[in-house]
Design a protein around this motif. Sequence first.
Motif, PDB file in Angstrom:
ATOM      1  N   ASP A  80       0.825  -1.184   0.000  1.00 48.04           N
ATOM      2  CA  ASP A  80       0.000   0.000   0.000  1.00 48.04           C
ATOM      3  C   ASP A  80       0.874   1.254   0.000  1.00 48.04           C
ATOM      4  O   ASP A  80       1.181   1.824   1.032  1.00 48.04           O
ATOM      5  CB  ASP A  80      -0.878  -0.030   1.258  1.00 48.04           C
ATOM      6  CG  ASP A  80      -2.027   0.947   1.133  1.00 48.04           C
ATOM      7  OD1 ASP A  80      -2.018   1.729   0.167  1.00 48.04           O
ATOM      8  OD2 ASP A  80      -2.910   0.925   2.000  1.00 48.04           O
ATOM      9  N   ASN A  81       1.274   1.649  -1.201  1.00 51.82           N
ATOM     10  CA  ASN A  81       2.230   2.740  -1.315  1.00 51.82           C
ATOM     11  C   ASN A  81       1.709   4.078  -0.823  1.00 51.82           C
ATOM     12  O   ASN A  81       2.475   4.940  -0.446  1.00 51.82           O
ATOM     13  CB  ASN A  81       2.665   2.896  -2.766  1.00 51.82           C
ATOM     14  CG  ASN A  81       3.854   2.013  -3.054  1.00 51.82           C
ATOM     15  OD1 ASN A  81       4.651   1.750  -2.171  1.00 51.82           O
ATOM     16  ND2 ASN A  81       3.955   1.537  -4.269  1.00 51.82           N
ATOM     17  N   ASP A  82       0.390   4.254  -0.871  1.00 55.44           N
ATOM     18  CA  ASP A  82      -0.153   5.565  -0.551  1.00 55.44           C
ATOM     19  C   ASP A  82      -0.468   5.746   0.920  1.00 55.44           C
ATOM     20  O   ASP A  82      -0.791   6.836   1.360  1.00 55.44           O
ATOM     21  CB  ASP A  82      -1.433   5.812  -1.352  1.00 55.44           C
ATOM     22  CG  ASP A  82      -1.119   5.882  -2.827  1.00 55.44           C
ATOM     23  OD1 ASP A  82       0.022   6.271  -3.138  1.00 55.44           O
ATOM     24  OD2 ASP A  82      -1.983   5.531  -3.645  1.00 55.44           O
ATOM     25  N   LYS A  83      -0.417   4.641   1.657  1.00 53.59           N
ATOM     26  CA  LYS A  83      -0.799   4.722   3.063  1.00 53.59           C
ATOM     27  C   LYS A  83       0.144   5.662   3.828  1.00 53.59           C
ATOM     28  O   LYS A  83       1.356   5.575   3.699  1.00 53.59           O
ATOM     29  CB  LYS A  83      -0.729   3.324   3.667  1.00 53.59           C
ATOM     30  CG  LYS A  83      -1.281   3.272   5.041  1.00 53.59           C
ATOM     31  CD  LYS A  83      -1.593   1.860   5.434  1.00 53.59           C
ATOM     32  CE  LYS A  83      -2.094   1.873   6.860  1.00 53.59           C
ATOM     33  NZ  LYS A  83      -2.399   0.540   7.306  1.00 53.59           N
ATOM     34  N   LEU A  84      -0.452   6.534   4.626  1.00 54.26           N
ATOM     35  CA  LEU A  84       0.371   7.483   5.374  1.00 54.26           C
ATOM     36  C   LEU A  84       0.661   6.950   6.769  1.00 54.26           C
ATOM     37  O   LEU A  84      -0.161   6.262   7.362  1.00 54.26           O
ATOM     38  CB  LEU A  84      -0.334   8.837   5.465  1.00 54.26           C
ATOM     39  CG  LEU A  84      -0.577   9.522   4.124  1.00 54.26           C
ATOM     40  CD1 LEU A  84      -1.345  10.827   4.326  1.00 54.26           C
ATOM     41  CD2 LEU A  84       0.728   9.790   3.385  1.00 54.26           C
ATOM     42  N   PHE A  85       1.827   7.273   7.276  1.00 57.06           N
ATOM     43  CA  PHE A  85       2.182   6.848   8.635  1.00 57.06           C
ATOM     44  C   PHE A  85       3.113   7.893   9.236  1.00 57.06           C
ATOM     45  O   PHE A  85       3.635   8.759   8.519  1.00 57.06           O
ATOM     46  CB  PHE A  85       2.849   5.471   8.617  1.00 57.06           C
ATOM     47  CG  PHE A  85       4.130   5.431   7.837  1.00 57.06           C
ATOM     48  CD1 PHE A  85       4.110   5.213   6.468  1.00 57.06           C
ATOM     49  CD2 PHE A  85       5.355   5.627   8.462  1.00 57.06           C
ATOM     50  CE1 PHE A  85       5.287   5.190   5.731  1.00 57.06           C
ATOM     51  CE2 PHE A  85       6.546   5.595   7.727  1.00 57.06           C
ATOM     52  CZ  PHE A  85       6.504   5.382   6.362  1.00 57.06           C
ATOM     53  N   THR A  86       3.335   7.786  10.541  1.00 59.50           N
ATOM     54  CA  THR A  86       4.286   8.706  11.184  1.00 59.50           C
ATOM     55  C   THR A  86       5.274   7.874  11.997  1.00 59.50           C
ATOM     56  O   THR A  86       5.002   6.728  12.335  1.00 59.50           O
ATOM     57  CB  THR A  86       3.580   9.685  12.150  1.00 59.50           C
ATOM     58  OG1 THR A  86       2.878   8.908  13.113  1.00 59.50           O
ATOM     59  CG2 THR A  86       2.629  10.610  11.449  1.00 59.50           C
ATOM     60  N   PHE A  87       6.397   8.479  12.304  1.00 57.55           N
ATOM     61  CA  PHE A  87       7.353   7.860  13.233  1.00 57.55           C
ATOM     62  C   PHE A  87       7.135   8.509  14.587  1.00 57.55           C
ATOM     63  O   PHE A  87       6.928   9.733  14.663  1.00 57.55           O
ATOM     64  CB  PHE A  87       8.794   8.128  12.782  1.00 57.55           C
ATOM     65  CG  PHE A  87       9.165   7.436  11.498  1.00 57.55           C
ATOM     66  CD1 PHE A  87       9.190   6.051  11.418  1.00 57.55           C
ATOM     67  CD2 PHE A  87       9.497   8.172  10.372  1.00 57.55           C
ATOM     68  CE1 PHE A  87       9.541   5.408  10.241  1.00 57.55           C
ATOM     69  CE2 PHE A  87       9.851   7.539   9.192  1.00 57.55           C
ATOM     70  CZ  PHE A  87       9.873   6.155   9.121  1.00 57.55           C
ATOM     71  N   PRO A  88       7.214   7.721  15.677  1.00 56.10           N
ATOM     72  CA  PRO A  88       6.945   8.276  17.011  1.00 56.10           C
ATOM     73  C   PRO A  88       7.790   9.514  17.334  1.00 56.10           C
ATOM     74  O   PRO A  88       7.312  10.437  17.995  1.00 56.10           O
ATOM     75  CB  PRO A  88       7.295   7.122  17.962  1.00 56.10           C
ATOM     76  CG  PRO A  88       7.206   5.887  17.123  1.00 56.10           C
ATOM     77  CD  PRO A  88       7.487   6.280  15.708  1.00 56.10           C
ATOM     78  N   SER A  89       9.024   9.568  16.849  1.00 59.27           N
ATOM     79  CA  SER A  89       9.863  10.726  17.175  1.00 59.27           C
ATOM     80  C   SER A  89       9.450  11.996  16.429  1.00 59.27           C
ATOM     81  O   SER A  89       9.823  13.094  16.827  1.00 59.27           O
ATOM     82  CB  SER A  89      11.322  10.452  16.834  1.00 59.27           C
ATOM     83  OG  SER A  89      11.710   9.209  17.301  1.00 59.27           O
TER      84      SER A  89
END
Length: 462
Positions: free
Chosen positions: A162-171
Motif C-alpha cells: 500500500d504505497n499511498d498509506k500514510l504513517f508517522t514515526f513516534p519521534s
Amino acid sequence: MASPHILLFPFMSKGHTIPVLHLARLLLHRGAAVTLFTTPANRPFISAALSDTTVSIIDLPFPRNIDGLPPHVESTDKLPDMSQWPRLAVAAKLMKPYFEQALNSLPRISFMITDGFLGWTLDSAQKFGIPRLVYYGMSNFSWSLSAVASQSRQLLIDLELDNDKLFTFPSFPWIKFSKNDFNPEIVHPEYQDKLYREFVLEHVQATAKSNGIIVNGFYELESVYADYWNREMGPKAWCVGPLCLAAPPRKKQENYQTPSWIQWLDRKQEEGKPVLYVAFGSQADISREQIKQIKTGLEKSGVNFLWVVGKNQVEDDDGFEYRVKDRGMLVKEWVDQREILEHSSVQGFLSHCGWNSVMESICAKVPILAWPMMAEQPLNAKMVVEDIGIGLRVETSDGSMNGFVKWEKLEKVVKELMEGEMGKELRKKVKQVGGAAAEAVAEGGSSWNALNELINELHAER
Ligand code: UDP
Ligand code: UDP
C-alpha cells in the motif's frame, strides 16, 4: 599553539567535492593550513576552483582496470551509468596505502574531514592518532529520518502493498510519510548487490566511530532535527553552512567572460520576463521518454526557461529548440549554477533536490519545483515542500518516488510556480529563509560560531 593544519578528502563526485572546496576557504579564513586529497583526473577541476588560495593539493594514484568500471573515470559524474558508482566507491579504498604514505610525510595534522563514502580513512586516521570528522553532504533532516527509517524497516516493509498509506514515526509525529518518501534502498537493502551492502555497512560503522559530522546547512533551518540527531544518534553534527556562501563572487575572478547563458538572462531581464531554471545536478540519468515529457511540459507551459541539460542528451529531432527559441535556452556545458540562480531574472528552479542545489537555491532566494530522482533526494524534496515551505512537488504518474512524470503535471506545476499566487507566497518565504542563511554564516552567526568551536575543540585536543 601552532595554527591548525586540516586535511580534507572529498569523495569523487562534483556534488561531494564542490561544498568541500568552499569549506577549504572557510578554514583558510580562520587561519588554518589546508591540505586536500584527490585523484589525478579530478585534480584539474579542483586546482582551477582553488587557484586563488593556498590550499595544497595532493593527488593519490587511482586504481586502474577495475572490473565494471570504464578506464580513466575517477568521478561518479563521468560514469556512463550511475549504477556503476558503488564500484567506483569500493575501488577508492585501494588508495589507502598511498593515503597513509602521504600522512606519514605531512606536517602535524590537527584533524581530517573525509567523505562518508571514504569510511576506510577512519582506520588510517586512528593509526596516526588523528581525529576524523565525516562529510556526507546531507541535511540533519535527512540524516535523522534515514536513521529512523532504517530502524523501522519492518514497518515500511509491512506497508509494501500500500504505497499511498500514510504513517508517522513516534519521534516525529508531525510529519506524515508514505513509503515513497524513502529511497527503496533504505527499505530493501537486500535488493542491492553484496558489494554495495558491504560498502554501506562499512561506511556507516566508520561514521558512528568518527569524531563528528560536518553538515552543509544551518542550525536555524532544522534545529529540531539537529537537536534530535545530537541527542539520540551522533556523532555530533556541526552545522557550518550553507557552504556555497563561502564561494567568491564569479565576476571578481580574473579573465571572467560573461557566458552566453548569462547574457541571455540579462536580455530576459530587460524584457521583464521571469525565467525558470531547469537542472538535475551532475549525475542523474534521465530516460529519453522522460526528456520528451520535460520538453512538452516546458513548451506547453509558455514560460521562459533556461535548461542545463548536463550529461543527458536532449535530441533535437522534433524542432523543439526552434519552436521555443524566443523563450527557452538549452545549455550543454558545465555552468556556474550559483551565478545562474543569483541572476535576478531567475524566479524558479525545477530541481532534482540534490542537497547542494537546495542550499544554493535558498541562498539565492529562488523557490523550488521539487523532482527527486535518487539517493536521499526524496527526503530533501519533502523538507523543501513540507518543512521549510519554499517549493512545490512535481507529481509522478504512479505516486512513486522515482516514477515517470507526465508533461501535463509538469506544465501545471510550472505555471503555478511562475504565474500563480502560490509562486508569490513561496518567493516571499524563500526570501526570509535565504536571509536567515546569510545571517548564520556572517560573523557571530550560528554557523560562524560552530566552525570556530569545532576548530578550537579539535585543535586544542592535539
Ligand atoms: N574530470 C573529473 N573526474 C574524472 C575525469 C575528469 O573531475 O574522473 C574533470 C577533469 O578534471 C576536467 C573535466 O572533468 O576538469 C573534463 O574532463 P574530460 O577530460 O573528461 O573532458 P570532457 O570530455 O568531460 O570535456
Ligand atoms: N553544478 C554546477 N554546474 C553544472 C552542474 C552542477 O555548478 O553544470 C553544481 C551545482 O551548483 C551543485 C553541484 O554541482 O553545487 C551538484 O550538487 P547537487 O547536490 O545539487 O546534485 P548532484 O550532482 O550531487 O546530484
